[in-house]
Motif scaffolding. Sequence first.
Motif, PDB file in Angstrom:
ATOM      1  N   SER A 132       0.804  -1.222   0.000  1.00 65.50           N
ATOM      2  CA  SER A 132       0.000   0.000   0.000  1.00 65.50           C
ATOM      3  C   SER A 132       0.837   1.273   0.000  1.00 65.50           C
ATOM      4  O   SER A 132       0.478   2.258  -0.658  1.00 65.50           O
ATOM      5  CB  SER A 132      -0.947   0.004   1.206  1.00 65.50           C
ATOM      6  OG  SER A 132      -1.958  -0.958   1.048  1.00 65.50           O
ATOM      7  N   ASP A 133       1.948   1.301   0.753  1.00 60.75           N
ATOM      8  CA  ASP A 133       2.769   2.511   0.782  1.00 60.75           C
ATOM      9  C   ASP A 133       3.346   2.816  -0.592  1.00 60.75           C
ATOM     10  O   ASP A 133       3.396   3.977  -1.013  1.00 60.75           O
ATOM     11  CB  ASP A 133       3.896   2.339   1.795  1.00 60.75           C
ATOM     12  CG  ASP A 133       3.422   2.543   3.229  1.00 60.75           C
ATOM     13  OD1 ASP A 133       3.828   3.517   3.864  1.00 60.75           O
ATOM     14  OD2 ASP A 133       2.614   1.718   3.703  1.00 60.75           O
ATOM     15  N   TRP A 134       3.787   1.773  -1.291  1.00 59.19           N
ATOM     16  CA  TRP A 134       4.331   1.976  -2.636  1.00 59.19           C
ATOM     17  C   TRP A 134       3.236   2.451  -3.590  1.00 59.19           C
ATOM     18  O   TRP A 134       3.459   3.374  -4.383  1.00 59.19           O
ATOM     19  CB  TRP A 134       4.948   0.676  -3.151  1.00 59.19           C
ATOM     20  CG  TRP A 134       6.112   0.198  -2.353  1.00 59.19           C
ATOM     21  CD1 TRP A 134       6.207  -0.967  -1.633  1.00 59.19           C
ATOM     22  CD2 TRP A 134       7.371   0.857  -2.180  1.00 59.19           C
ATOM     23  NE1 TRP A 134       7.433  -1.062  -1.022  1.00 59.19           N
ATOM     24  CE2 TRP A 134       8.169   0.045  -1.354  1.00 59.19           C
ATOM     25  CE3 TRP A 134       7.905   2.058  -2.650  1.00 59.19           C
ATOM     26  CZ2 TRP A 134       9.467   0.399  -0.977  1.00 59.19           C
ATOM     27  CZ3 TRP A 134       9.191   2.419  -2.279  1.00 59.19           C
ATOM     28  CH2 TRP A 134       9.957   1.592  -1.453  1.00 59.19           C
ATOM     29  N   VAL A 135       2.073   1.821  -3.509  1.00 54.94           N
ATOM     30  CA  VAL A 135       0.967   2.201  -4.400  1.00 54.94           C
ATOM     31  C   VAL A 135       0.556   3.643  -4.159  1.00 54.94           C
ATOM     32  O   VAL A 135       0.355   4.418  -5.106  1.00 54.94           O
ATOM     33  CB  VAL A 135      -0.226   1.243  -4.202  1.00 54.94           C
ATOM     34  CG1 VAL A 135      -1.491   1.812  -4.844  1.00 54.94           C
ATOM     35  CG2 VAL A 135       0.083  -0.118  -4.792  1.00 54.94           C
ATOM     36  N   GLY A 136       0.428   4.031  -2.880  1.00 61.30           N
ATOM     37  CA  GLY A 136       0.045   5.409  -2.565  1.00 61.30           C
ATOM     38  C   GLY A 136       1.034   6.423  -3.097  1.00 61.30           C
ATOM     39  O   GLY A 136       0.652   7.469  -3.626  1.00 61.30           O
ATOM     40  N   ALA A 137       2.330   6.104  -2.974  1.00 59.42           N
ATOM     41  CA  ALA A 137       3.367   7.016  -3.464  1.00 59.42           C
ATOM     42  C   ALA A 137       3.336   7.122  -4.990  1.00 59.42           C
ATOM     43  O   ALA A 137       3.523   8.210  -5.555  1.00 59.42           O
ATOM     44  CB  ALA A 137       4.737   6.550  -2.986  1.00 59.42           C
ATOM     45  N   ILE A 138       3.110   5.993  -5.664  1.00 57.40           N
ATOM     46  CA  ILE A 138       3.029   5.999  -7.132  1.00 57.40           C
ATOM     47  C   ILE A 138       1.823   6.809  -7.595  1.00 57.40           C
ATOM     48  O   ILE A 138       1.903   7.605  -8.538  1.00 57.40           O
ATOM     49  CB  ILE A 138       2.971   4.562  -7.670  1.00 57.40           C
ATOM     50  CG1 ILE A 138       4.307   3.843  -7.422  1.00 57.40           C
ATOM     51  CG2 ILE A 138       2.634   4.546  -9.160  1.00 57.40           C
ATOM     52  CD1 ILE A 138       4.251   2.345  -7.628  1.00 57.40           C
ATOM     53  N   GLU A 139       0.687   6.629  -6.924  1.00 56.57           N
ATOM     54  CA  GLU A 139      -0.511   7.395  -7.290  1.00 56.57           C
ATOM     55  C   GLU A 139      -0.292   8.883  -7.083  1.00 56.57           C
ATOM     56  O   GLU A 139      -0.772   9.714  -7.871  1.00 56.57           O
ATOM     57  CB  GLU A 139      -1.695   6.914  -6.457  1.00 56.57           C
ATOM     58  CG  GLU A 139      -2.215   5.542  -6.843  1.00 56.57           C
ATOM     59  CD  GLU A 139      -3.398   5.105  -6.012  1.00 56.57           C
ATOM     60  OE1 GLU A 139      -4.276   4.395  -6.547  1.00 56.57           O
ATOM     61  OE2 GLU A 139      -3.441   5.452  -4.806  1.00 56.57           O
TER      62      GLU A 139
END
Length: 326
Positions: A132-139
């Motif tokens: 989730s942390d990676w996805v949030g940063a990418i978004e």
Amino acid sequence: MNLSSAFNFFKSSKFISWKSTGRLQQTLVGCIELTGKTLHSGKVSTVKLWPELAGVGRYFDFRSNVIPASIDYANESPLCTTLCKDGIRIRTIEHLLSALEGMGVDNCRIEIENSDPEDRDVEVPIFDGSASDWVGAIEQVGLKVARDECSNTCEKMAAHINEPVHIWKNGSFVAAFPSPKIFISYGISFPQQVPAIGYQWFSSAHFDNSHYTKQIAPSRTFCIYEEVEKMRNMGLIKGGGVENALVCSVSKGWLNPLLRFDNEPCRHKVLDLIGDLSLFARFGSQGLPVAHIVVYKGGHALHVDLARKLSPSIQTDNVLEQISVE
């Protein structure tokens, strides 16, 4: 493309045929920087994700030591996926690579560092045990169409399975069947060992960024409480705890019972599978093969074996040479 190894990689074979996805390769709009504690060493590391040129793909950079995120450099290691090259090891890469694959970041330089200048072994932070942390940063930073050094775009290619492929080991198996789209079915089994987990299945009937973000990325890694001491004695999970993993006891059940999904452990296995199969990608191609992928009681080693079985035998030391499109 005029790079000979790229031609060889995209040749069809007995098992796969390469086809265009109908999309252009992508990269990040800007840099992402995240710092956190690692699962196995317990040390703190920092990861910076940088935009990269079309056709370059994904690769790690540790103190100017470059390791492509390729099956060529994957080594078997307990409880995580590891890349090794020239004495450098980068561990626990699966959640980050899963997020990059799931979100469509085809080309990316992954700069990783820690505070110990003597280390030749570095690990990606674990955060909450999910992607989730990676996805949030990418978004937050966003994606853009990737261009090569001549400002040309590149088609994103994907491997389509031509005939069934399977690997069976000690009661566990992974199989890939021809399918017009990506379909994943994953099963795990802990019925007697850990009744609270029991039998679980998760099936994904379609695959896109939204589905990955909502249904797969939030799922956290898990462990059995009674095995924690043994794993720590082996030098593993020194940084593990209920803040970054689901912990289940044989007798007491979940010790952090607020599950995000009823079958969260099984969904996390799919998250790992996507990260491990992303190592099949090169030159900005799609890592996940277009197939119906079925896994039962799988793990990192089995996932990587499938990627290795499908992959042509091509070393990717020159993967960072730019691919020009005429």
